[in-house]
Design a protein around this motif. Structure first.
Motif, PDB file in Angstrom:
ATOM      1  N   GLU A 261       0.838  -1.207   0.000  1.00  6.39           N
ATOM      2  CA  GLU A 261       0.000   0.000   0.000  1.00  6.39           C
ATOM      3  C   GLU A 261       0.869   1.251   0.000  1.00  6.39           C
ATOM      4  O   GLU A 261       0.567   2.234  -0.673  1.00  6.39           O
ATOM      5  N   ALA A 262       1.976   1.208   0.745  1.00  5.34           N
ATOM      6  CA  ALA A 262       2.888   2.353   0.792  1.00  5.34           C
ATOM      7  C   ALA A 262       3.501   2.612  -0.581  1.00  5.34           C
ATOM      8  O   ALA A 262       3.601   3.761  -1.033  1.00  5.34           O
ATOM      9  N   VAL A 263       3.925   1.538  -1.258  1.00 10.46           N
ATOM     10  CA  VAL A 263       4.499   1.677  -2.598  1.00 10.46           C
ATOM     11  C   VAL A 263       3.455   2.224  -3.565  1.00 10.46           C
ATOM     12  O   VAL A 263       3.741   3.087  -4.405  1.00 10.46           O
ATOM     13  N   ARG A 264       2.231   1.736  -3.442  1.00 11.37           N
ATOM     14  CA  ARG A 264       1.143   2.229  -4.293  1.00 11.37           C
ATOM     15  C   ARG A 264       0.917   3.723  -4.097  1.00 11.37           C
ATOM     16  O   ARG A 264       0.561   4.444  -5.031  1.00 11.37           O
ATOM     17  N   ASN A 265       1.135   4.191  -2.863  1.00 14.39           N
ATOM     18  CA  ASN A 265       0.962   5.611  -2.541  1.00 14.39           C
ATOM     19  C   ASN A 265       2.259   6.402  -2.716  1.00 14.39           C
ATOM     20  O   ASN A 265       2.365   7.536  -2.229  1.00 14.39           O
ATOM     21  N   ASP A 268       8.356   5.977   0.337  1.00 14.48           N
ATOM     22  CA  ASP A 268       9.663   5.340   0.296  1.00 14.48           C
ATOM     23  C   ASP A 268       9.595   3.986   0.996  1.00 14.48           C
ATOM     24  O   ASP A 268       9.193   3.913   2.174  1.00 14.48           O
ATOM     25  N   PRO A 269       9.973   2.898   0.318  1.00 13.16           N
ATOM     26  CA  PRO A 269       9.893   1.564   0.932  1.00 13.16           C
ATOM     27  C   PRO A 269      10.718   1.440   2.213  1.00 13.16           C
ATOM     28  O   PRO A 269      10.298   0.798   3.171  1.00 13.16           O
ATOM     29  N   GLY A 270      11.903   2.047   2.225  1.00 10.98           N
ATOM     30  CA  GLY A 270      12.745   1.960   3.409  1.00 10.98           C
ATOM     31  C   GLY A 270      12.087   2.590   4.625  1.00 10.98           C
ATOM     32  O   GLY A 270      12.080   2.021   5.724  1.00 10.98           O
ATOM     33  N   ALA A 271      11.504   3.782   4.431  1.00  8.46           N
ATOM     34  CA  ALA A 271      10.810   4.460   5.534  1.00  8.46           C
ATOM     35  C   ALA A 271       9.593   3.657   5.963  1.00  8.46           C
ATOM     36  O   ALA A 271       9.276   3.567   7.157  1.00  8.46           O
ATOM     37  N   ALA A 272       8.895   3.066   4.980  1.00 14.27           N
ATOM     38  CA  ALA A 272       7.705   2.271   5.296  1.00 14.27           C
ATOM     39  C   ALA A 272       8.083   1.025   6.103  1.00 14.27           C
ATOM     40  O   ALA A 272       7.371   0.638   7.036  1.00 14.27           O
ATOM     41  N   MET A 273       9.212   0.399   5.767  1.00 16.65           N
ATOM     42  CA  MET A 273       9.649  -0.781   6.512  1.00 16.65           C
ATOM     43  C   MET A 273      10.051  -0.421   7.934  1.00 16.65           C
ATOM     44  O   MET A 273       9.755  -1.154   8.884  1.00 16.65           O
ATOM     45  N   GLN A 274      10.708   0.714   8.084  1.00 11.61           N
ATOM     46  CA  GLN A 274      11.086   1.162   9.424  1.00 11.61           C
ATOM     47  C   GLN A 274       9.842   1.448  10.267  1.00 11.61           C
ATOM     48  O   GLN A 274       9.774   1.073  11.442  1.00 11.61           O
ATOM     49  N   LYS A 275       8.850   2.098   9.660  1.00 11.83           N
ATOM     50  CA  LYS A 275       7.603   2.401  10.358  1.00 11.83           C
ATOM     51  C   LYS A 275       6.867   1.121  10.742  1.00 11.83           C
ATOM     52  O   LYS A 275       6.226   1.046  11.793  1.00 11.83           O
ATOM     53  N   ALA A 276       6.948   0.094   9.888  1.00  6.01           N
ATOM     54  CA  ALA A 276       6.271  -1.178  10.157  1.00  6.01           C
ATOM     55  C   ALA A 276       7.015  -2.031  11.178  1.00  6.01           C
ATOM     56  O   ALA A 276       6.533  -3.095  11.560  1.00  6.01           O
ATOM     57  N   PHE A 286      12.031  -8.393   2.409  1.00  2.00           N
ATOM     58  CA  PHE A 286      10.799  -7.687   2.049  1.00  2.00           C
ATOM     59  C   PHE A 286      10.968  -6.887   0.757  1.00  2.00           C
ATOM     60  O   PHE A 286      10.017  -6.738  -0.012  1.00  2.00           O
ATOM     61  N   ARG A 287      12.168  -6.370   0.513  1.00  2.00           N
ATOM     62  CA  ARG A 287      12.395  -5.678  -0.762  1.00  2.00           C
ATOM     63  C   ARG A 287      12.225  -6.658  -1.919  1.00  2.00           C
ATOM     64  O   ARG A 287      11.673  -6.314  -2.967  1.00  2.00           O
ATOM     65  N   SER A 288      12.721  -7.882  -1.719  1.00  2.00           N
ATOM     66  CA  SER A 288      12.551  -8.909  -2.740  1.00  2.00           C
ATOM     67  C   SER A 288      11.071  -9.210  -2.968  1.00  2.00           C
ATOM     68  O   SER A 288      10.609  -9.315  -4.113  1.00  2.00           O
ATOM     69  N   ALA A 289      10.320  -9.330  -1.869  1.00  2.00           N
ATOM     70  CA  ALA A 289       8.895  -9.654  -1.989  1.00  2.00           C
ATOM     71  C   ALA A 289       8.109  -8.515  -2.617  1.00  2.00           C
ATOM     72  O   ALA A 289       7.186  -8.733  -3.413  1.00  2.00           O
ATOM     73  N   ILE A 290       8.463  -7.262  -2.268  1.00  2.00           N
ATOM     74  CA  ILE A 290       7.766  -6.101  -2.833  1.00  2.00           C
ATOM     75  C   ILE A 290       7.946  -6.051  -4.344  1.00  2.00           C
ATOM     76  O   ILE A 290       7.043  -5.640  -5.080  1.00  2.00           O
TER      77      ILE A 290
END
Length: 340
Positions: A261-265, A268-276, A286-290
């Motif tokens: 959802e973060a990527v769709r919006n 930044d994936p890195g910031a989204a992963m840190q927040k999660a 997770f970068r591989s899965a995204i």
């Protein structure tokens, strides 16, 4: 009211509330909180349980009918509603709000879901549950708190670990509380109650099966389909309960859905992963899965896991392991390439 996880036992000793909203992304802690509520409910005379999983296309009239249906024999019932995405939609929100407003004293309502953001917590249905009963958010155990959590868990199991033993377990499980709980239980069974050293932990690691539950999601996230299926087959052969496998996969698939959802919006994936709260050591997975999955495909995986969970608990027909095979193949595969 809003209560913390460590307050649940004291509140339950005072008596049951009409409803509970339990949310969080730590499967072990959520499951244990739910078990505590169910145990208190059984002691209070609630002898049956109706469970509903609100995946895509869920018929909300079923929830309304469950709330309106009273036993001729005055049987007390638990109604459980699982929200895999934490977003029931307009119709679901209305159904939950109406049920909360008309709860009979012989019905206990328990709603579960992933961690809610601020807008989710302020949604009408969530506020209705919090006002009529209790909202119990289960927060993750961060890296600084993990050694203390492990030490307390070991002490509760009758083990007396030294600092090095605790640190070794914390390093091994990388924040996976379910894996930590399994390591502690294994040590208790092997060593019995008493002191535990780092050497004891290392011996247990050396003797443990290579088919660990927490390794399954890593293999699937990294796209190693064959290895993930071998691990899944090993877990089944060893007699591991499929419920544990579902819990392990659910946590990471929920995180994957939020990242999608973060990527769709365009976040930044890195910031989204840190927040999660995704550990740095696992961010590459997770970068591989995204790169292979969208928000929509992650949502479909949540639906498959909900069905596997229902099968594992005897609430739906079918073999849960067959459904878990489908989940592992889909999670480790490339949805984007197939769609291209």
């Amino acid at each position: 009211m809003k209560i913390q996880a460590n307050q649940l036992s004291s509140y339950l000793r005072k008596g049951l509330l009409p409803c509970y909203l339990v949310t969080g992304d730590e499967p072990l802690l959520v499951a244990e909180a739910l078990d505590d509520i169910r145990s208190a409910a059984r002691e209070a005379g609630f002898t049956s349980r109706d469970r509903h999983v609100a995946t895509g296309g869920f018929d909300w009239s079923r929830l309304r009918e469950a709330g309106a249906s009273l036993s001729l024999f005055a049987e007390k019932r638990i109604i459980e509603l699982a929200l895999p995405t934490g977003k029931p939609g307009v119709e679901g929100s209305a159904a939950i709000t109406d049920l909360v407003g008309n709860l009979h004293e012989d019905i206990l309502l328990i709603v579960t879901g992933p961690r809610l953001d601020k807008s989710g917590q302020n949604a009408k249905w969530a506020k209705a549950l919090e006002k009529a009963g209790a909202f119990l958010p289960i927060w993750p155990v961060d890296a600084r708190e993990l050694p203390g959590w492990i030490a307390k868990r070991m002490q509760a199991a009758g083990l007396v670990p030294d600092r090095e033993a605790v640190a070794l377990i914390a390093d091994r499980v990388e924040g996976n509380l379910l894996a930590a709980s399994q390591e502690i239980e294994k040590l208790r069974l092997v060593l019995g109650e008493g002191p535990v050293s780092a050497a004891d932990v290392l011996a247990g690691v050396a003797d443990s099966s290579r088919f660990d539950v927490f390794k399954l999601t890593d293999a699937a996230l990294s796209g190693e389909t064959a290895r993930a299926l071998r691990i899944l087959g090993g877990l089944r052969a060893e007699g591991v309960t499929p419920v544990l496998v579902v819990w392990s996969l659910l946590r990471d698939v929920r995180s994957l859905a939020r990242l999608g959802e973060a990527v769709r919006n365009r976040q930044d994936p890195g910031a989204a992963m840190q927040k999660a709260g995704i550990w740095r050591a696992r961010q590459g997975l997770f970068r591989s899965a995204i790169s292979r999955h969208s928000y929509a495909s992650a949502y479909r995986l949540l639906k498959l896991l909900g069905e596997a969970d229902a099968r594992a608990k005897g609430q739906a027909p079918g073999d849960p392991w067959e459904q878990l095979v489908n989940v592992v193949i889909c999670l480790s595969g490339s949805v984007r390439r197939r769609a291209a």
